[in-house]
Scaffold this active site. Structure first.
Site, PDB file in Angstrom:
ATOM      1  N   GLU A   1       0.833  -1.210   0.000  1.00 20.06           N
ATOM      2  CA  GLU A   1       0.000   0.000   0.000  1.00 20.06           C
ATOM      3  C   GLU A   1       0.866   1.258   0.000  1.00 20.06           C
ATOM      4  O   GLU A   1       1.973   1.268   0.546  1.00 20.06           O
ATOM      5  CB  GLU A   1      -0.913  -0.001   1.224  1.00 20.06           C
ATOM      6  CG  GLU A   1      -1.933  -1.129   1.168  1.00 20.06           C
ATOM      7  CD  GLU A   1      -3.030  -1.005   2.221  1.00 20.06           C
ATOM      8  OE1 GLU A   1      -4.174  -1.304   1.880  1.00 20.06           O
ATOM      9  OE2 GLU A   1      -2.742  -0.613   3.359  1.00 20.06           O
TER      10      GLU A   1
ATOM     11  N   CYS B   1       3.640   8.526   1.209  1.00 13.92           N
ATOM     12  CA  CYS B   1       4.205   7.561   2.156  1.00 13.92           C
ATOM     13  C   CYS B   1       4.331   6.221   1.430  1.00 13.92           C
ATOM     14  O   CYS B   1       3.323   5.623   1.049  1.00 13.92           O
ATOM     15  CB  CYS B   1       3.278   7.461   3.367  1.00 13.92           C
ATOM     16  SG  CYS B   1       3.829   6.234   4.559  1.00 13.92           S
TER      17      CYS B   1
ATOM     18  N   CYS C   1       6.442  -7.076   7.072  1.00 10.94           N
ATOM     19  CA  CYS C   1       7.599  -6.670   7.865  1.00 10.94           C
ATOM     20  C   CYS C   1       7.904  -7.749   8.893  1.00 10.94           C
ATOM     21  O   CYS C   1       6.992  -8.342   9.466  1.00 10.94           O
ATOM     22  CB  CYS C   1       7.341  -5.344   8.575  1.00 10.94           C
ATOM     23  SG  CYS C   1       8.779  -4.753   9.506  1.00 10.94           S
TER      24      CYS C   1
ATOM     25  N   CYS D   1       6.495  -5.342  15.542  1.00 12.76           N
ATOM     26  CA  CYS D   1       6.059  -4.353  16.546  1.00 12.76           C
ATOM     27  C   CYS D   1       4.573  -4.610  16.824  1.00 12.76           C
ATOM     28  O   CYS D   1       3.778  -4.740  15.881  1.00 12.76           O
ATOM     29  CB  CYS D   1       6.286  -2.933  16.032  1.00 12.76           C
ATOM     30  SG  CYS D   1       7.996  -2.690  15.490  1.00 12.76           S
TER      31      CYS D   1
ATOM     32  N   CYS E   1       1.510  -2.572  15.208  1.00 17.08           N
ATOM     33  CA  CYS E   1       1.563  -2.207  13.787  1.00 17.08           C
ATOM     34  C   CYS E   1       0.918  -3.290  12.917  1.00 17.08           C
ATOM     35  O   CYS E   1       1.272  -4.471  13.009  1.00 17.08           O
ATOM     36  CB  CYS E   1       3.025  -2.003  13.391  1.00 17.08           C
ATOM     37  SG  CYS E   1       3.289  -1.831  11.628  1.00 17.08           S
TER      38      CYS E   1
ATOM     39  N   GLY F   1       6.887  -2.042   5.958  1.00 16.54           N
ATOM     40  CA  GLY F   1       8.253  -2.547   5.938  1.00 16.54           C
ATOM     41  C   GLY F   1       9.254  -1.721   6.711  1.00 16.54           C
ATOM     42  O   GLY F   1       9.004  -0.569   7.060  1.00 16.54           O
ATOM     43  N   GLU F   2      10.388  -2.349   6.978  1.00 22.78           N
ATOM     44  CA  GLU F   2      11.495  -1.686   7.665  1.00 22.78           C
ATOM     45  C   GLU F   2      12.553  -1.362   6.614  1.00 22.78           C
ATOM     46  O   GLU F   2      13.257  -2.254   6.129  1.00 22.78           O
ATOM     47  CB  GLU F   2      12.042  -2.608   8.771  1.00 22.78           C
ATOM     48  CG  GLU F   2      13.366  -2.187   9.364  1.00 22.78           C
ATOM     49  CD  GLU F   2      13.443  -0.725   9.780  1.00 22.78           C
ATOM     50  OE1 GLU F   2      12.499  -0.193  10.381  1.00 22.78           O
ATOM     51  OE2 GLU F   2      14.481  -0.098   9.481  1.00 22.78           O
TER      52      GLU F   2
ATOM     53  N   SER G   1      12.214   6.321   7.928  1.00 22.94           N
ATOM     54  CA  SER G   1      11.957   6.000   9.332  1.00 22.94           C
ATOM     55  C   SER G   1      12.424   4.578   9.605  1.00 22.94           C
ATOM     56  O   SER G   1      12.107   3.659   8.849  1.00 22.94           O
ATOM     57  CB  SER G   1      10.454   6.131   9.607  1.00 22.94           C
ATOM     58  OG  SER G   1      10.144   5.646  10.893  1.00 22.94           O
TER      59      SER G   1
ATOM     60  N   SER H   1      12.035   5.295  15.383  1.00 22.14           N
ATOM     61  CA  SER H   1      10.837   4.938  16.150  1.00 22.14           C
ATOM     62  C   SER H   1      11.260   4.556  17.561  1.00 22.14           C
ATOM     63  O   SER H   1      11.866   3.510  17.768  1.00 22.14           O
ATOM     64  CB  SER H   1      10.134   3.754  15.486  1.00 22.14           C
ATOM     65  OG  SER H   1       9.693   4.136  14.208  1.00 22.14           O
ATOM     66  N   LEU H   2      10.948   5.407  18.500  1.00 25.65           N
ATOM     67  CA  LEU H   2      11.415   5.190  19.874  1.00 25.65           C
ATOM     68  C   LEU H   2      10.311   4.561  20.739  1.00 25.65           C
ATOM     69  O   LEU H   2      10.458   3.471  21.259  1.00 25.65           O
ATOM     70  CB  LEU H   2      11.861   6.545  20.442  1.00 25.65           C
ATOM     71  CG  LEU H   2      12.882   6.540  21.560  1.00 25.65           C
ATOM     72  CD1 LEU H   2      14.109   5.725  21.221  1.00 25.65           C
ATOM     73  CD2 LEU H   2      13.279   7.993  21.873  1.00 25.65           C
ATOM     74  N   HIS H   3       9.246   5.288  20.942  1.00 19.83           N
ATOM     75  CA  HIS H   3       8.019   4.822  21.628  1.00 19.83           C
ATOM     76  C   HIS H   3       8.144   4.494  23.106  1.00 19.83           C
ATOM     77  O   HIS H   3       7.132   4.374  23.802  1.00 19.83           O
ATOM     78  CB  HIS H   3       7.403   3.617  20.912  1.00 19.83           C
ATOM     79  CG  HIS H   3       7.210   3.821  19.442  1.00 19.83           C
ATOM     80  ND1 HIS H   3       6.618   4.939  18.919  1.00 19.83           N
ATOM     81  CD2 HIS H   3       7.546   3.045  18.371  1.00 19.83           C
ATOM     82  CE1 HIS H   3       6.584   4.856  17.597  1.00 19.83           C
ATOM     83  NE2 HIS H   3       7.149   3.728  17.245  1.00 19.83           N
TER      84      HIS H   3
ATOM     85  N   ASN I   1      -2.881   4.612  16.316  1.00 22.61           N
ATOM     86  CA  ASN I   1      -3.958   4.276  15.383  1.00 22.61           C
ATOM     87  C   ASN I   1      -4.398   2.847  15.658  1.00 22.61           C
ATOM     88  O   ASN I   1      -3.560   1.981  15.897  1.00 22.61           O
ATOM     89  CB  ASN I   1      -3.467   4.405  13.938  1.00 22.61           C
ATOM     90  CG  ASN I   1      -3.190   5.852  13.589  1.00 22.61           C
ATOM     91  OD1 ASN I   1      -3.978   6.736  13.918  1.00 22.61           O
ATOM     92  ND2 ASN I   1      -2.054   6.106  12.957  1.00 22.61           N
TER      93      ASN I   1
ATOM     94  N   CYS J   1      -0.531   5.913  10.246  1.00 26.78           N
ATOM     95  CA  CYS J   1       0.732   5.253  10.585  1.00 26.78           C
ATOM     96  C   CYS J   1       0.442   3.888  11.173  1.00 26.78           C
ATOM     97  O   CYS J   1      -0.379   3.751  12.078  1.00 26.78           O
ATOM     98  CB  CYS J   1       1.478   6.030  11.664  1.00 26.78           C
ATOM     99  SG  CYS J   1       1.970   7.638  11.166  1.00 26.78           S
TER     100      CYS J   1
HETATM  101  N1  SAH Z   1       9.433   0.373   9.781  1.00 28.28           N
HETATM  102  C1  SAH Z   1       9.648   1.760   9.974  1.00 28.28           C
HETATM  103  C2  SAH Z   1       8.745   2.642   9.137  1.00 28.28           C
HETATM  104  C3  SAH Z   1       7.311   2.258   8.990  1.00 28.28           C
HETATM  105  S1  SAH Z   1       6.246   2.523  10.358  1.00 28.28           S
HETATM  106  C4  SAH Z   1       9.542   2.105  11.440  1.00 28.28           C
HETATM  107  O1  SAH Z   1       9.042   1.284  12.197  1.00 28.28           O
HETATM  108  O2  SAH Z   1       9.979   3.178  11.805  1.00 28.28           O
HETATM  109  C5  SAH Z   1       6.095   4.299  10.508  1.00 28.28           C
HETATM  110  C6  SAH Z   1       5.815   4.771  11.931  1.00 28.28           C
HETATM  111  O3  SAH Z   1       4.488   4.380  12.378  1.00 28.28           O
HETATM  112  C7  SAH Z   1       6.776   4.181  12.971  1.00 28.28           C
HETATM  113  O4  SAH Z   1       7.201   5.182  13.870  1.00 28.28           O
HETATM  114  C8  SAH Z   1       5.904   3.173  13.668  1.00 28.28           C
HETATM  115  O5  SAH Z   1       6.375   2.839  14.949  1.00 28.28           O
HETATM  116  C9  SAH Z   1       4.591   3.883  13.686  1.00 28.28           C
HETATM  117  N2  SAH Z   1       3.431   3.026  13.967  1.00 28.28           N
HETATM  118  C10 SAH Z   1       3.306   1.709  13.736  1.00 28.28           C
HETATM  119  N3  SAH Z   1       2.078   1.271  14.117  1.00 28.28           N
HETATM  120  C11 SAH Z   1       1.429   2.354  14.599  1.00 28.28           C
HETATM  121  C12 SAH Z   1       0.119   2.560  15.127  1.00 28.28           C
HETATM  122  N4  SAH Z   1      -0.745   1.563  15.218  1.00 28.28           N
HETATM  123  N5  SAH Z   1      -0.225   3.788  15.516  1.00 28.28           N
HETATM  124  C13 SAH Z   1       0.640   4.815  15.397  1.00 28.28           C
HETATM  125  N6  SAH Z   1       1.879   4.699  14.904  1.00 28.28           N
HETATM  126  C14 SAH Z   1       2.284   3.478  14.512  1.00 28.28           C
HETATM  127 FE1  SF4 Z   2       7.828  -3.066  10.774  1.00 29.33          FE
HETATM  128 FE2  SF4 Z   2       7.874  -0.449  11.302  1.00 29.33          FE
HETATM  129 FE3  SF4 Z   2       5.620  -1.877  11.588  1.00 29.33          FE
HETATM  130 FE4  SF4 Z   2       7.638  -2.223  13.280  1.00 29.33          FE
HETATM  131  S1  SF4 Z   2       6.428  -0.357  13.004  1.00 29.33           S
HETATM  132  S2  SF4 Z   2       6.431  -3.839  12.322  1.00 29.33           S
HETATM  133  S3  SF4 Z   2       9.380  -1.982  11.933  1.00 29.33           S
HETATM  134  S4  SF4 Z   2       6.681  -1.484   9.676  1.00 29.33           S
END
Ligand code: SAH
Ligand code: SF4
Length: 354
Positions: free
Chosen positions: A94, A107, A114, A118, A121, A164-165, A196, A219-221, A295, A338
């Site tokens: 997508e 985007c 991936c 996480c 996600c 994807g990463e 990212s 991506s820290l979180h 989200n 996201c």
């Molecule tokens: N794989 C990379 C880039 C894709 S994700 C990464 O993880 O950074 C892009 C961003 O969306 C990342 O910061 C990820 O942690 C965040 N993300 C993933 N799932 C999410 C969700 N459900 N709500 C908000 N942000 C989310």
């Molecule tokens: Fe992969 Fe980024 Fe989603 Fe983590 S947040 S599963 S690294 S796409």
């Protein structure tokens, strides 16, 4: 298996070499770049600077299209569009377009699925299928560039934050970035491109050493390993201490400001104490924090905090000298936010393109 070369996989030098093996003059490479990247033609038949015979030969020996749009969605506010593309092997990815005032930010995905897992996600929840080729990454941009051209607009920014990463597909992503950036191709400024990463330390160090001008977001979180590893399994491999060392090295080498992403999850990482813990972690770094209100995704039960909570979290960072913005929530109704991207095909009615 398809063994033909794919036009969008090739930089100028590789294209020249391919033309040579086909018995075509090398200077045609520039005309092809002009046609596909500048004039934004959508097929080789439209490249009228080449003779009919050459077009015929090229269409037999090279692919110019490997992404098939199978579903287009438009958010109810009309500001976010999403396309599900089918790939040649039946996988799907997508791509999302977000319209903000003067900007059209795209985007794009770097992998089908991936492997990073996480928990919050949707892409992580579906697992890993395969890496995209650089051409499959580039063609996502070309598709939208053509669509936007029809209404006199263009792609102004690209974020590699889709499925994807990107640092798990480093070579292909950088080859794609180089093509987007190439003045003879799309000529998109490096500063308009953002990658990212979930925090892969060796690749962050490699990226830093290459001194690329594109923006980097991490991506820290969470600001402690206990919480971070429960959300992002990669933290067990690269704990915060190592990650922050790599981030400092990136800043030292490039003198560029780093962005940290923080998805706020109610009662998990959105409290005052979490904000103070983050302030402590980032002390002395040239950085920016981007807050994302979680989200919803199918397989994660965490709650989205209120906007007030996000504002309170932001205020603590700002009071402590850290610039911080709250990312606009876009396209949630079409699962384009996201972390919401997955390759599900919609069952309901179709809408027209953006
Ligand atoms: N794989 C990379 C880039 C894709 S994700 C990464 O993880 O950074 C892009 C961003 O969306 C990342 O910061 C990820 O942690 C965040 N993300 C993933 N799932 C999410 C969700 N459900 N709500 C908000 N942000 C989310
Ligand atoms: Fe992969 Fe980024 Fe989603 Fe983590 S947040 S599963 S690294 S796409």
């Amino acid at each position: 298996m398809n063994t033909k070369p794919f036009f969008f996989d090739l930089d100028m030098e590789l294209l020249k070499a391919e033309l040579k093996t086909m018995g075509l003059p090398e200077f045609r490479a520039k005309q092809l770049f002009q046609a596909f990247y500048v004039d934004l033609v959508s097929s080789i038949e439209e490249v009228t600077t080449l003779s009919k015979e050459m077009r015929q030969k090229l269409s037999e020996k090279m692919d110019f299209n490997r992404l098939k749009p199978i579903d287009n969605l438009l958010s109810t506010d009309g500001e976010t569009a999403k396309t599900l593309f089918g790939l040649m092997d039946g996988r799907a990815i997508e791509t999302v377009l977000m319209h903000y005032d003067e900007r059209q930010t795209l985007c794009i995905s770097s992998q089908a699925g991936c492997a990073m897992g996480c928990v919050f996600c949707a892409t992580g929840q579906m697992g890993f299928a395969r890496n995209l080729t650089s051409g499959e990454i580039v063609e996502q941009v070309l598709y939208y560039a053509r669509e936007l051209k029809k209404r006199g607009e263009n792609v102004t920014n690209v974020v590699i934050m889709g499925m994807g990463e990107p640092f798990n597909n480093y070579e292909a992503v950088m080859a794609a970035v180089d093509l987007l950036n190439d003045p003879l191709a799309l000529n998109l400024g490096a500063r308009r491109i953002t990658i990212s990463t979930v925090g892969l330390v060796p690749q962050i160090l490699r990226f830093a050493a290459e001194k690329r001008q594109i923006n980097l977001a991490i991506s820290l979180h969470a600001a402690n390993d206990e919480l971070r590893s429960s959300l992002l399994p990669v933290d067990r491999k690269y704990p915060l201490y190592e990650l922050m060392q790599a981030c400092r090295e990136y800043i030292d080498l490039t003198h560029r400001r780093l962005t940290f992403e923080w998805a706020l999850i109610q009662d998990v990482n959105d409290q005052e104490k979490d904000a103070y813990e983050l302030v402590k972690l980032l002390k002395g770094m040239i950085c920016h924090v981007n807050l994302i209100q979680l989200n919803p995704t199918k397989k994660y039960g965490g709650k989205t905090p209120s906007h007030e909570r996000a504002l309170a979290f932001q205020a603590i960072l700002i009071e402590n000298g850290i610039t911080c913005t709250i990312r606009l929530r876009r396209g949630i109704d079409i699962h384009a936010g996201c972390g919401q991207l997955a390759s599900y095909q919609r069952k309901s009615e179709k809408t027209d393109m953006i």
